[in-house]
Design an enzyme around this catalytic site. Structure first.
Site, PDB file in Angstrom:
ATOM      1  N   ARG A  16       0.841  -1.288   0.017  1.00 10.65           N
ATOM      2  CA  ARG A  16      -0.057  -0.014  -0.229  1.00 10.65           C
ATOM      3  C   ARG A  16       0.827   1.231  -0.031  1.00 10.65           C
ATOM      4  O   ARG A  16       0.189   2.426  -0.440  1.00 10.65           O
ATOM      5  CB  ARG A  16      -0.959  -0.159   1.205  1.00 10.65           C
ATOM      6  CG  ARG A  16      -2.142  -1.051   1.173  1.00 10.65           C
ATOM      7  CD  ARG A  16      -2.829  -1.169   2.433  1.00 10.65           C
ATOM      8  NE  ARG A  16      -2.046  -2.241   3.275  1.00 10.65           N
ATOM      9  CZ  ARG A  16      -2.488  -2.599   4.299  1.00 10.65           C
ATOM     10  NH1 ARG A  16      -3.694  -2.385   4.734  1.00 10.65           N
ATOM     11  NH2 ARG A  16      -1.584  -3.379   5.127  1.00 10.65           N
ATOM     12  N   GLY A  78       1.417 -13.960   6.351  1.00  6.15           N
ATOM     13  CA  GLY A  78       0.779 -13.691   7.581  1.00  6.15           C
ATOM     14  C   GLY A  78       1.441 -13.155   8.758  1.00  6.15           C
ATOM     15  O   GLY A  78       2.549 -13.843   8.880  1.00  6.15           O
ATOM     16  N   ASP A 103       5.932  -1.421  11.728  1.00  4.80           N
ATOM     17  CA  ASP A 103       5.164  -0.039  11.102  1.00  4.80           C
ATOM     18  C   ASP A 103       4.619   0.523  12.048  1.00  4.80           C
ATOM     19  O   ASP A 103       3.759   1.233  11.719  1.00  4.80           O
ATOM     20  CB  ASP A 103       4.290  -0.617   9.944  1.00  4.80           C
ATOM     21  CG  ASP A 103       3.127  -1.546  10.234  1.00  4.80           C
ATOM     22  OD1 ASP A 103       3.033  -1.876  11.339  1.00  4.80           O
ATOM     23  OD2 ASP A 103       2.604  -1.711   9.270  1.00  4.80           O
ATOM     24  N   GLU A 155     -10.472  -9.039  12.002  1.00 10.92           N
ATOM     25  CA  GLU A 155      -9.717  -8.054  10.997  1.00 10.92           C
ATOM     26  C   GLU A 155     -10.805  -7.199  10.264  1.00 10.92           C
ATOM     27  O   GLU A 155     -11.747  -7.788  10.026  1.00 10.92           O
ATOM     28  CB  GLU A 155      -9.036  -8.981   9.885  1.00 10.92           C
ATOM     29  CG  GLU A 155      -7.499  -9.476  10.526  1.00 10.92           C
ATOM     30  CD  GLU A 155      -6.789  -8.497  11.032  1.00 10.92           C
ATOM     31  OE1 GLU A 155      -6.176  -7.551  10.445  1.00 10.92           O
ATOM     32  OE2 GLU A 155      -6.478  -8.455  12.228  1.00 10.92           O
TER      33      GLU A 155
HETATM   34  C1  UD1 Z   1      -2.303  -5.853  11.634  1.00 13.16           C
HETATM   35  C2  UD1 Z   1      -3.243  -6.637  12.390  1.00 13.16           C
HETATM   36  C3  UD1 Z   1      -4.261  -5.694  12.725  1.00 13.16           C
HETATM   37  C4  UD1 Z   1      -4.000  -4.425  13.523  1.00 13.16           C
HETATM   38  C5  UD1 Z   1      -2.991  -3.837  12.882  1.00 13.16           C
HETATM   39  C6  UD1 Z   1      -2.303  -2.787  13.665  1.00 13.16           C
HETATM   40  C7  UD1 Z   1      -3.010  -8.937  11.503  1.00 13.16           C
HETATM   41  C8  UD1 Z   1      -3.527  -9.942  10.830  1.00 13.16           C
HETATM   42  N1  UD1 Z   1      -3.715  -7.892  11.520  1.00 13.16           N
HETATM   43  O1  UD1 Z   1      -2.862  -5.286  10.344  1.00 13.16           O
HETATM   44  O2  UD1 Z   1      -5.267  -6.596  13.656  1.00 13.16           O
HETATM   45  O3  UD1 Z   1      -4.886  -3.726  14.126  1.00 13.16           O
HETATM   46  O4  UD1 Z   1      -1.667  -4.723  12.450  1.00 13.16           O
HETATM   47  O5  UD1 Z   1      -1.291  -1.787  12.848  1.00 13.16           O
HETATM   48  O6  UD1 Z   1      -1.881  -9.062  12.321  1.00 13.16           O
HETATM   49  N2  UD1 Z   1       4.329  -8.801   8.308  1.00 13.16           N
HETATM   50  C9  UD1 Z   1       5.210  -9.707   8.371  1.00 13.16           C
HETATM   51  N3  UD1 Z   1       4.902 -11.043   7.504  1.00 13.16           N
HETATM   52  C10 UD1 Z   1       3.862 -11.272   7.029  1.00 13.16           C
HETATM   53  C11 UD1 Z   1       2.790 -10.180   7.153  1.00 13.16           C
HETATM   54  C12 UD1 Z   1       3.089  -9.106   7.883  1.00 13.16           C
HETATM   55  O7  UD1 Z   1       6.413  -9.601   8.821  1.00 13.16           O
HETATM   56  O8  UD1 Z   1       3.726 -12.228   6.346  1.00 13.16           O
HETATM   57  C13 UD1 Z   1       4.700  -7.458   8.808  1.00 13.16           C
HETATM   58  C14 UD1 Z   1       4.443  -6.162   8.371  1.00 13.16           C
HETATM   59  O9  UD1 Z   1       5.683  -6.172   7.635  1.00 13.16           O
HETATM   60  C15 UD1 Z   1       3.953  -5.112   9.312  1.00 13.16           C
HETATM   61  C16 UD1 Z   1       3.418  -6.042  10.114  1.00 13.16           C
HETATM   62  O10 UD1 Z   1       3.821  -7.372  10.137  1.00 13.16           O
HETATM   63  O11 UD1 Z   1       5.167  -4.562   9.618  1.00 13.16           O
HETATM   64  C17 UD1 Z   1       1.970  -5.913  10.420  1.00 13.16           C
HETATM   65  O12 UD1 Z   1       1.489  -6.136   8.908  1.00 13.16           O
HETATM   66  P1  UD1 Z   1       0.458  -5.388   8.200  1.00 13.16           P
HETATM   67  O13 UD1 Z   1       0.299  -6.193   6.802  1.00 13.16           O
HETATM   68  O14 UD1 Z   1       0.896  -4.048   7.992  1.00 13.16           O
HETATM   69  O15 UD1 Z   1      -1.047  -5.655   8.956  1.00 13.16           O
HETATM   70  P2  UD1 Z   1      -2.077  -4.766   9.379  1.00 13.16           P
HETATM   71  O16 UD1 Z   1      -3.130  -5.003   8.051  1.00 13.16           O
HETATM   72  O17 UD1 Z   1      -1.731  -3.436   9.435  1.00 13.16           O
HETATM   73 CA    CA Z   2       0.161  -2.557   9.639  1.00 14.55          CA
END
Ligand code: UD1
Ligand code: CA
Length: 458
Positions: A16, A78, A103, A155
């Site tokens: 995004r 995930g 993040d 979610e």
């Molecule tokens: C996630 C949470 C959500 C929360 C939000 C807060 C999940 C499923 N959802 O959503 O409940 O409200 O954060 O900001 O956890 N990442 C990995 N590997 C992966 C996927 C993600 O390392 O396979 C890392 C990303 O780099 C990021 C963090 O995990 O730093 C969160 O992932 P992101 O995709 O931003 O989750 P959100 O949709 O924001």
């Molecule tokens: Ca996030």
């Protein structure tokens, strides 16, 4: 005291953001988001920090260096799948594990401390940090049961309209009992809209197993902002900027217009320094006490002494002493060393030059690849001719020299101690100590020349 481990999730691409730069490396106030996170975790005295890397793994590792151990998540399936990658390092350890998203750059040590405290006091196997959001879109929502305890997290994409109306959100920061976390992770499935293994599902799994799950609500939503796109990035920047400016003001720095002053995370500013609007201080910059910086001034990677004044100017990667006066409209380029009491006036460009104590270039000069002694006066419009189209050469101007206006110093060349250069000279040879060098055509006056021209035309 319980052992604390920390896992930072930083493997995502950050689709995004629409960027070539991996999401967690996007800077907020000059520092990558993931580094802000690790800085704050470092305040907690953890046993070990494991960062989950994937997209841009090498770059993230290079950024954080030895401050963290790393686990590679080859495919981003995930957040639960991401945490599982830390299992070889953490499984079986006694204590609690904080999970923080890379993040969420605004999270602070004190908030994580409060989360751990709440977790330990309630004897929970999992504690979620929650917050109330004005615009909860995109975040996971906290679903509480009839007794108000947390039952699960849904979610945004999986939520019903009713659930989307809930404004208590999952901040993405959690504290788990380490062993319970890795046991529960084995039971997370990917049956959801995104086909991902969600870390928040661990909550429901632990709850179903009869474990205590608790939530710690922070009153500062700002701190928990998750940056998924550039709009949130600018929001994070605004909040971080206000936080940094406030810290400086509380420490005795006057900032005339904090909304229009941009100070990087690692910048130091001494007390009683006044910063005028439109000023950008970045990188490893340090500024002494009683300085005046700005308006509209950029200072990047510079060390600046006490009582120095820099107005409407740009200075990069240089050392600038005390009681120096720069600008308005000066440009100090990298690798310059400006000693105390120097004056660099308007429209002067300095590059890779040493300026000795008390020397002056007050107007319209270019001084590049030069060593200027102390108490030198460089007249208006004088320049070093440092470049022959292929190579750069050094100009040396020794102590007490006076360079008359509009002179060219063709390098390599030395003007020895106490010498004078007459205005308008083009100096190509060494000028001896205390000599006067004149290198310009003599003036010729042609008497009545103008009258002669006019009489011819009659
Ligand atoms: C996630 C949470 C959500 C929360 C939000 C807060 C999940 C499923 N959802 O959503 O409940 O409200 O954060 O900001 O956890 N990442 C990995 N590997 C992966 C996927 C993600 O390392 O396979 C890392 C990303 O780099 C990021 C963090 O995990 O730093 C969160 O992932 P992101 O995709 O931003 O989750 P959100 O949709 O924001
Ligand atoms: Ca996030």
């Amino acid at each position: 005291m319980t052992n604390i481990y920390a896992v930072i999730l930083a493997a995502g691409q950050g689709t995004r953001m629409k960027s070539k730069l991996y999401k967690v490396l996007h800077p907020v106030c000059g520092k990558p988001m993931v580094e802000h996170v690790i800085d704050q975790i470092s305040g907690l005295h953890t046993e070990q920090i494991v960062t989950i890397v994937g997209h841009g793994a090498d770059k993230v590792k290079a950024q954080l260096g030895e401050r963290s151990a790393y686990a590679l998540q080859e495919e981003q399936l995930g957040t639960a799948h991401a945490v599982i990658q830390a299992e070889p390092m953490l499984a079986g350890k006694e204590g609690c594990t904080l999970v923080v998203c890379g993040d969420t750059p605004l999270i602070q040590t004190s908030t994580m401390e409060a989360l751990v405290k709440h977790h330990v006091e309630t004897g929970a196997k999992a504690t979620i940090l929650t917050a109330l959001a004005e615009k909860p879109d995109g975040y996971g929502r906290i679903i509480r049961g009839a007794d108000a305890s947390v039952s699960r997290i849904v979610e945004h994409k999986d939520a019903t309209d009713e659930e989307r109306a809930i404004n208590e959100i999952n901040t993405g920061t959690y504290c788990f009992d380490n062993k319970a976390l890795f046991d529960a992770l084995k039971n997370v499935s990917n049956e959801n809209v995104q086909g991902e293994y969600y870390l928040p599902d661990v909550i429901e799994i632990l709850k179903a197993a009869g474990e205590i799950v608790s939530a710690h609500q922070t009153d500062s939503f700002d701190e928990t902002l998750g940056v998924n796109d550039r709009v949130a990035l600018s929001e994070a920047e605004r909040i971080m900027r206000a936080r940094i400016n406030e810290q400086h003001m509380r420490a005795g720095v006057s900032i005339i217009d904090p909304l229009n002053t941009y100070i990087g995370s690692d910048v130091e500013v001494g007390a009683d320094t006044v910063i005028y609007p439109g000023t950008i201080l970045s990188g490893k910059t340090s500024i002494g006490i009683d300085c005046v910086i700005g308006p509209n001034t950029e200072v990047s990677d510079c060390a600046i002494g006490d009582r120095t004044v820099i107005r409407q100017s740009a200075t990069f990667n240089s050392e600038i002493g005390a009681d120096v006066n720069i600008g308005p409209f000066a440009h100090i380029r990298p690798e310059s060393f400006i000693h105390d009491e120097v004056k660099i006036g308007n429209f002067v460009e300095i590059k890779k030059a040493v300026f000795g104590k008390g020397s002056k270039a007050s107007h319209l000069s270019y001084i590049g690849d030069a060593e200027i002694g102390s108490d030198v006066n460089i007249g208006c419009g004088s320049i070093t001719v440092n470049y022959d189209g292929e190579n750069k050469f050094l100009t040396k101007i020794e102590d007490g020299v006076f360079i008359g206006c509009n002179s060219n110093l063709v390098a390599p060349v030395t003007v020895k101690k106490g010498a004078y250069v007459a205005a308008g000279s083009t100096i190509t040879n060494e000028v001896p100590e205390e000599a006067l060098a004149i290198a310009r055509a003599r003036q010729v006056n042609k008497e009545n020349y103008v009258q002669k021209i006019f009489s011819k035309n009659d």
